[in-house]
Design a protein around this motif. Structure first.
Motif, PDB file in Angstrom:
ATOM      1  N   ASP A   9      10.688  -3.515   4.090  1.00 35.77           N
ATOM      2  CA  ASP A   9       9.322  -3.032   4.268  1.00 35.77           C
ATOM      3  C   ASP A   9       9.016  -2.034   3.161  1.00 35.77           C
ATOM      4  N   SER A  10       7.754  -1.956   2.796  1.00 35.08           N
ATOM      5  CA  SER A  10       7.375  -0.965   1.781  1.00 35.08           C
ATOM      6  C   SER A  10       5.901  -0.630   1.886  1.00 35.08           C
ATOM      7  N   ASN A  11       5.585   0.544   1.440  1.00 35.98           N
ATOM      8  CA  ASN A  11       4.218   1.001   1.231  1.00 35.98           C
ATOM      9  C   ASN A  11       4.320   1.768  -0.081  1.00 35.98           C
ATOM     10  N   PHE A  12       3.892   1.165  -1.165  1.00 33.62           N
ATOM     11  CA  PHE A  12       4.220   1.664  -2.493  1.00 33.62           C
ATOM     12  C   PHE A  12       2.984   1.673  -3.366  1.00 33.62           C
ATOM     13  N   PHE A  13       2.802   2.753  -4.134  1.00 31.38           N
ATOM     14  CA  PHE A  13       1.617   2.837  -4.996  1.00 31.38           C
ATOM     15  C   PHE A  13       1.890   3.767  -6.177  1.00 31.38           C
ATOM     16  N   ILE A  14       1.640   3.263  -7.373  1.00 33.60           N
ATOM     17  CA  ILE A  14       1.627   4.084  -8.583  1.00 33.60           C
ATOM     18  C   ILE A  14       0.257   3.921  -9.214  1.00 33.60           C
ATOM     19  N   ASP A  15      -0.473   5.011  -9.285  1.00 37.40           N
ATOM     20  CA  ASP A  15      -1.829   5.046  -9.825  1.00 37.40           C
ATOM     21  C   ASP A  15      -1.794   4.869 -11.345  1.00 37.40           C
ATOM     22  N   ASN A  16      -2.766   4.155 -11.877  1.00 41.31           N
ATOM     23  CA  ASN A  16      -2.893   4.002 -13.326  1.00 41.31           C
ATOM     24  C   ASN A  16      -4.102   4.783 -13.839  1.00 41.31           C
ATOM     25  N   LYS A  17      -4.470   5.827 -13.132  1.00 41.10           N
ATOM     26  CA  LYS A  17      -5.608   6.654 -13.534  1.00 41.10           C
ATOM     27  C   LYS A  17      -5.432   7.109 -14.983  1.00 41.10           C
ATOM     28  N   ASN A  18      -6.469   6.965 -15.770  1.00 35.95           N
ATOM     29  CA  ASN A  18      -6.458   7.343 -17.189  1.00 35.95           C
ATOM     30  C   ASN A  18      -5.353   6.619 -17.973  1.00 35.95           C
ATOM     31  N   GLU A  72      -0.112  -5.875  -8.878  1.00 39.36           N
ATOM     32  CA  GLU A  72      -0.971  -4.909  -9.564  1.00 39.36           C
ATOM     33  C   GLU A  72      -2.427  -5.293  -9.303  1.00 39.36           C
ATOM     34  N   ASP A  73      -3.275  -4.293  -9.080  1.00 41.07           N
ATOM     35  CA  ASP A  73      -4.697  -4.593  -8.879  1.00 41.07           C
ATOM     36  C   ASP A  73      -5.414  -4.640 -10.239  1.00 41.07           C
ATOM     37  N   CYS A  74      -6.710  -4.887 -10.211  1.00 37.15           N
ATOM     38  CA  CYS A  74      -7.475  -5.052 -11.455  1.00 37.15           C
ATOM     39  C   CYS A  74      -7.561  -3.771 -12.285  1.00 37.15           C
ATOM     40  N   ASP A  75      -7.250  -2.609 -11.698  1.00 39.96           N
ATOM     41  CA  ASP A  75      -7.250  -1.348 -12.437  1.00 39.96           C
ATOM     42  C   ASP A  75      -5.864  -0.994 -12.980  1.00 39.96           C
ATOM     43  N   GLY A  76      -4.893  -1.864 -12.747  1.00 41.20           N
ATOM     44  CA  GLY A  76      -3.536  -1.608 -13.229  1.00 41.20           C
ATOM     45  C   GLY A  76      -2.694  -0.762 -12.299  1.00 41.20           C
ATOM     46  N   ASN A  77      -3.199  -0.494 -11.099  1.00 37.66           N
ATOM     47  CA  ASN A  77      -2.424   0.259 -10.113  1.00 37.66           C
ATOM     48  C   ASN A  77      -1.352  -0.650  -9.505  1.00 37.66           C
ATOM     49  N   ILE A  78      -0.146  -0.145  -9.387  1.00 43.22           N
ATOM     50  CA  ILE A  78       0.924  -0.895  -8.738  1.00 43.22           C
ATOM     51  C   ILE A  78       0.835  -0.605  -7.247  1.00 43.22           C
ATOM     52  N   PHE A  79       0.672  -1.661  -6.436  1.00 47.30           N
ATOM     53  CA  PHE A  79       0.440  -1.414  -5.015  1.00 47.30           C
ATOM     54  C   PHE A  79       1.412  -2.119  -4.079  1.00 47.30           C
ATOM     55  N   LYS A  80       2.291  -2.919  -4.580  1.00 42.75           N
ATOM     56  CA  LYS A  80       3.274  -3.611  -3.740  1.00 42.75           C
ATOM     57  C   LYS A  80       4.519  -3.829  -4.584  1.00 42.75           C
ATOM     58  N   ILE A  81       5.682  -3.723  -3.977  1.00 46.22           N
ATOM     59  CA  ILE A  81       6.925  -3.882  -4.728  1.00 46.22           C
ATOM     60  C   ILE A  81       7.867  -4.815  -3.980  1.00 46.22           C
ATOM     61  N   PHE A  82       8.662  -5.553  -4.745  1.00 45.89           N
ATOM     62  CA  PHE A  82       9.589  -6.547  -4.194  1.00 45.89           C
ATOM     63  C   PHE A  82      10.956  -6.372  -4.861  1.00 45.89           C
ATOM     64  N   GLU A 104       2.119   9.956  -2.790  1.00 40.42           N
ATOM     65  CA  GLU A 104       2.616  10.646  -1.593  1.00 40.42           C
ATOM     66  C   GLU A 104       2.584   9.705  -0.388  1.00 40.42           C
ATOM     67  N   ASP A 105       3.623   9.741   0.427  1.00 40.63           N
ATOM     68  CA  ASP A 105       3.775   8.939   1.641  1.00 40.63           C
ATOM     69  C   ASP A 105       4.088   7.466   1.368  1.00 40.63           C
ATOM     70  N   SER A 106       4.358   7.114   0.116  1.00 38.29           N
ATOM     71  CA  SER A 106       4.892   5.777  -0.158  1.00 38.29           C
ATOM     72  C   SER A 106       6.324   5.733   0.356  1.00 38.29           C
ATOM     73  N   TYR A 107       6.827   4.525   0.585  1.00 37.20           N
ATOM     74  CA  TYR A 107       8.211   4.385   1.036  1.00 37.20           C
ATOM     75  C   TYR A 107       8.738   2.989   0.744  1.00 37.20           C
ATOM     76  N   LEU A 108      10.062   2.893   0.719  1.00 40.87           N
ATOM     77  CA  LEU A 108      10.787   1.628   0.623  1.00 40.87           C
ATOM     78  C   LEU A 108      11.829   1.656   1.733  1.00 40.87           C
ATOM     79  N   THR A 109      11.874   0.619   2.569  1.00 42.48           N
ATOM     80  CA  THR A 109      12.844   0.544   3.657  1.00 42.48           C
ATOM     81  C   THR A 109      13.812  -0.600   3.370  1.00 42.48           C
ATOM     82  N   PHE A 110      15.105  -0.296   3.429  1.00 40.21           N
ATOM     83  CA  PHE A 110      16.147  -1.257   3.106  1.00 40.21           C
ATOM     84  C   PHE A 110      17.055  -1.500   4.296  1.00 40.21           C
TER      85      PHE A 110
END
Length: 138
Positions: A9-18, A72-82, A104-110
């Motif tokens: 399970d995961s809830n993952f996000f890296i913003d590509n702001k600027n 990755e969404d259309c703005d280049g934000n990473i929103f899901k990881i595998f 903040e509050d993203s997670y990866l469950t293994f």
């Protein structure tokens, strides 16, 4: 040998702001390939080819070197990881280095091959590891 894992399970996000991803890649590569790093002096990263890190131009390239893919969404934000690998390597080190850039509050469950569960949560720019268990109620 190695320890087999699954990303369950995961809830993952890296913003590509600027368009910050380029700066992230530069910072991550300098840490991963640092000659001062004790890890670099003692051994290579498990299951990772240093040349793949050196050639990396994107976060995706770095994640790929550690056997992860993403959406990755259309703005280049990473929103899901595998996790595309089979065995645990130095994944925790990679995500510790990436943690200041992970939302903040993203997670990866293994889950490990022996049934052990753990979660890497990202809090205040740091990776926190938490042990888990399955509880059935009633």
């Amino acid at each position: 040998m190695g320890y087999c894992i699954n990303l369950v399970d995961s809830n993952f996000f890296i913003d590509n702001k600027n368009n910050v991803h380029r700066e992230i890649v530069k910072n991550i590569k300098s840490i991963l390939l640092s000659k001062e790093s004790p890890k670099f002096q003692k051994s290579k990263y498990s299951w990772v080819d240093d040349e793949d890190i050196e050639k990396s131009k994107t976060i995706g390239d770095i994640l790929g070197a550690f056997r992860y893919s993403y959406s990755e969404d259309c703005d280049g934000n990473i929103f899901k990881i595998f996790f595309d690998g089979e065995k645990l390597g130095d994944d925790k080190e990679l995500f510790s280095i990436l943690s200041p850039y992970i939302k903040e509050d993203s997670y990866l469950t293994f889950q490990g091959e022996d049934g052990c569960l753990w979660k890497w949560s990202f809090e205040n720019g740091h990776l926190k590891e938490k042990k888990g268990k399955i509880v059935f109620e009633g």
